[in-house]
Design a protein around this motif. Structure first.
Motif, mmCIF file in Angstrom:
data_model
loop_
_atom_site.group_PDB
_atom_site.id
_atom_site.type_symbol
_atom_site.label_atom_id
_atom_site.label_comp_id
_atom_site.label_asym_id
_atom_site.label_seq_id
_atom_site.Cartn_x
_atom_site.Cartn_y
_atom_site.Cartn_z
ATOM 1 N N GLN A 140 0.824 -1.207 0.000
ATOM 2 C CA GLN A 140 0.000 0.000 0.000
ATOM 3 C C GLN A 140 0.858 1.257 0.000
ATOM 4 O O GLN A 140 0.447 2.304 -0.498
ATOM 5 N N PRO A 143 3.707 1.752 -4.609
ATOM 6 C CA PRO A 143 2.886 1.354 -5.760
ATOM 7 C C PRO A 143 3.557 0.308 -6.668
ATOM 8 O O PRO A 143 2.898 -0.629 -7.114
ATOM 9 N N GLN A 175 -5.622 -1.347 -10.134
ATOM 10 C CA GLN A 175 -6.037 -0.200 -9.327
ATOM 11 C C GLN A 175 -4.852 0.519 -8.681
ATOM 12 O O GLN A 175 -4.906 1.728 -8.456
ATOM 13 N N GLN A 178 -3.800 2.912 -11.285
ATOM 14 C CA GLN A 178 -4.837 3.921 -11.514
ATOM 15 C C GLN A 178 -4.825 4.982 -10.413
ATOM 16 O O GLN A 178 -5.004 6.173 -10.692
ATOM 17 N N LYS A 179 -4.593 4.574 -9.186
ATOM 18 C CA LYS A 179 -4.613 5.505 -8.051
ATOM 19 C C LYS A 179 -3.510 6.551 -8.139
ATOM 20 O O LYS A 179 -3.669 7.675 -7.656
#
Length: 501
Positions: A140, A143, A175, A178-179
């Motif tokens: 987390q 990335p 994701q 994408q974040k």
């Protein structure tokens, strides 16, 4: 000497090990780069590279942990990527290195990841998943680590044939990027998720993920998409047009790209092969798809060291070549099956047929989609085959305008004798005869006039039925005015010794 010695020596050993390892793995088209490094003292030998890295670790210098990362990565990932069979000794050594690193650096992210992959390649996928899941809090915060970790989790789930879990892991990998606003690999992860959703029977989620790939394809402000993303675009288009078999596409990705099939239990491997066999029967009238099914079966058999089964699948697949469409010929299935054939022969101890399979591969077009999946493996196999042949075969040079005669005494009780030779280039005459002890008439066994090297290896056999005598092999180059010829020749059984007359 001095306090800096440990750092300098440790750095030098690591650098020498890494660069020698890199050079040893380079295919021929990178040899100019390799030559430049060799000028700097790099031998480009794998054993030399591993020796430097082992010493770096054993001396426990500052960079010893990095040496362990490279060593374990080589034993667990690189060797399996190159198509080399599992070695209990290599895995035991990698386990010892990892244990050392885990005791020294508990919680080290690189070593946790390596341990997960070690368990996966050992076909303990559930433990690999458990270890990989433990990395979630770290992912987390990082990335790049999150993308790799989730992609790994997905490949482990694929190996368990847990399609739903694999799809979720690919979604989570997508994701992550994408974040943080990254576009690269988002289409690839979405397409992989779509394939897994398809296998799980989740059609709505499948279509959702394919739509993501098409959405990114429509973005005109990015042109330099990576190959995995371009593959995703083609997959999404093909699915929309009904020209792609999503199940077969997933099986190839798992076998060739993700290598999830290397992680499967033997039970899951049998199930997976059964699914491919069912697809082969489904596409009995579609030669292109049938060839693809056979190619994948052959590769999985090779990965499992089931060499006889691998050769059988290759023989069936290669026999379809004349009937393949031009589009299918560019896929690379034929070229890859020649590599599989060579590897299966080599690891079965059949060096002659391994060399012949590589010769056939060399004659194939290099313009195909699997070129880079095949070239590194083929390069390493060529090198190993060259070393094995050097040990197993006698190399002789037949001068221009001359003959060379080799003899071998055949003792009583020898039931049969076999010979084979390979001519490096051009052509040569050859005669084999057997003269029994006691003054009996010599018997001509084989006679070839100007045999062309392009025809591949020559083989011969004679059943002596226990009769002692002398085998005589004659290479005739009297017709060549300028050129000498190089020949590699071998006799079997191994106790027979060839000597010049």
């Amino acid at each position: 000497e001095g306090p800096e010695r440990s750092l300098v020596r440790s750095t030098a050993l690591l650098a020498l090990g890494v660069f020698n390892l890199i050079i040893s793995l380079l295919p021929r088209f990178f040899m100019q780069t390799a030559y430049r490094l060799m000028v700097l003292g790099m031998k480009g030998d794998r054993d030399t590279a591993i020796g430097y890295l082992r010493t770096c670790w054993e001396e426990d210098g500052l960079l010893a942990p990095f040496a362990v990362v490279v060593l374990v990565g080589y034993q667990v990932d690189v060797r399996t990527f190159l198509g080399e069979p599992r070695s209990d000794e290599a895995f035991s050594e990698a386990d010892a290195w990892l244990t050392w690193a885990e005791e020294r650096f508990p919680g080290g992210v690189f070593f946790i990841g390596l341990r997960a992959n070690f368990r996966a390649v050992s076909r303990d996928v559930q433990e690999a998943l458990r270890i990989s899941d433990s990395m979630a809090p770290m992912a987390q915060k990082l990335p790049a680590l999150g993308l790799v970790m989730n992609a790994r989790r997905a490949s482990y789930a694929q190996a368990s044939m847990d399609w739903g879990k694999a799809a979720v892991a690919f979604r989570e990998a997508m994701q992550v990027y994408q974040k943080v606003g990254r576009r690269s690999f988002v289409p690839a992860m979405s397409a992989n998720a779509a394939l897994c959703h398809h296998m799980a029977g989740q059609e709505e989620q499948r279509d959702e993920m394919l739509a993501v790939a098409l959405e990114y394809k429509a973005k005109h402000d990015k042109k330099s998409w990576d190959p995995p993303d371009k593959w995703a675009f083609a997959l999404a288009d093909g699915s929309r047009e009904g020209t792609v078999d999503l199940e077969l596409e997933l099986y190839q990705i798992m076998t060739i790209k993700h290598r999830s099939t290397l992680f499967m239990s033997l039970e899951h491997t049998d199930v997976f092969l059964g699914k491919l066999k069912a697809l082969e029967e489904k596409y009995m009238e579609d030669v292109d798809k049938r060839c693809r099914c056979l190619f994948l079966q052959a590769e999985i058999h090779r990965q499992c060291s089931s060499f006889e089964a691998g050769l059988k699948a290759c023989a069936e697949g290669l026999a379809l070549e004349p009937s393949l469409s031009e589009a299918c010929k560019k896929k690379g299935y034929i070229q890859y099956m020649h590599f599989i054939s060579a590897a299966c022969h080599f690891y079965s101890g059949n060096l002659r047929d391994a060399k012949e399979a590589l010769r056939k591969l060399e004659a194939c077009s290099r313009s195909h989609e699997l070129y880079y999946s095949c070239v590194f493996k083929t390069s390493q196999l060529n090198r190993r085959l060259g070393l094995e042949i050097k040990d197993a075969y006698l190399e002789v040079v037949v001068s221009n305008r001359s003959k060379l005669t080799l003899e071998a005494a055949v003792p009583a009780g020898t039931e049969s004798i076999e010979w084979d030779f390979t001519l490096a280039e051009f052509s040569i005459g050859f005669h084999a005869s057997f003269a029994p002890d006691g003054g009996g008439d010599s018997r001509m066994l084989q006679s070839l006039d100007k045999y062309d090297s392009n025809n591949g290896p020559v083989t011969g056999r004679f059943d002596t039925k226990g009769q002692p005598g002398k085998l005589v092999l004659t290479f005739d180059n009297t017709f060549s005015i300028m050129r000498s010829k190089t020949v590699l020749v071998r006799l079997q059984p191994d106790f027979l010794v060839l000597a010049s007359r």
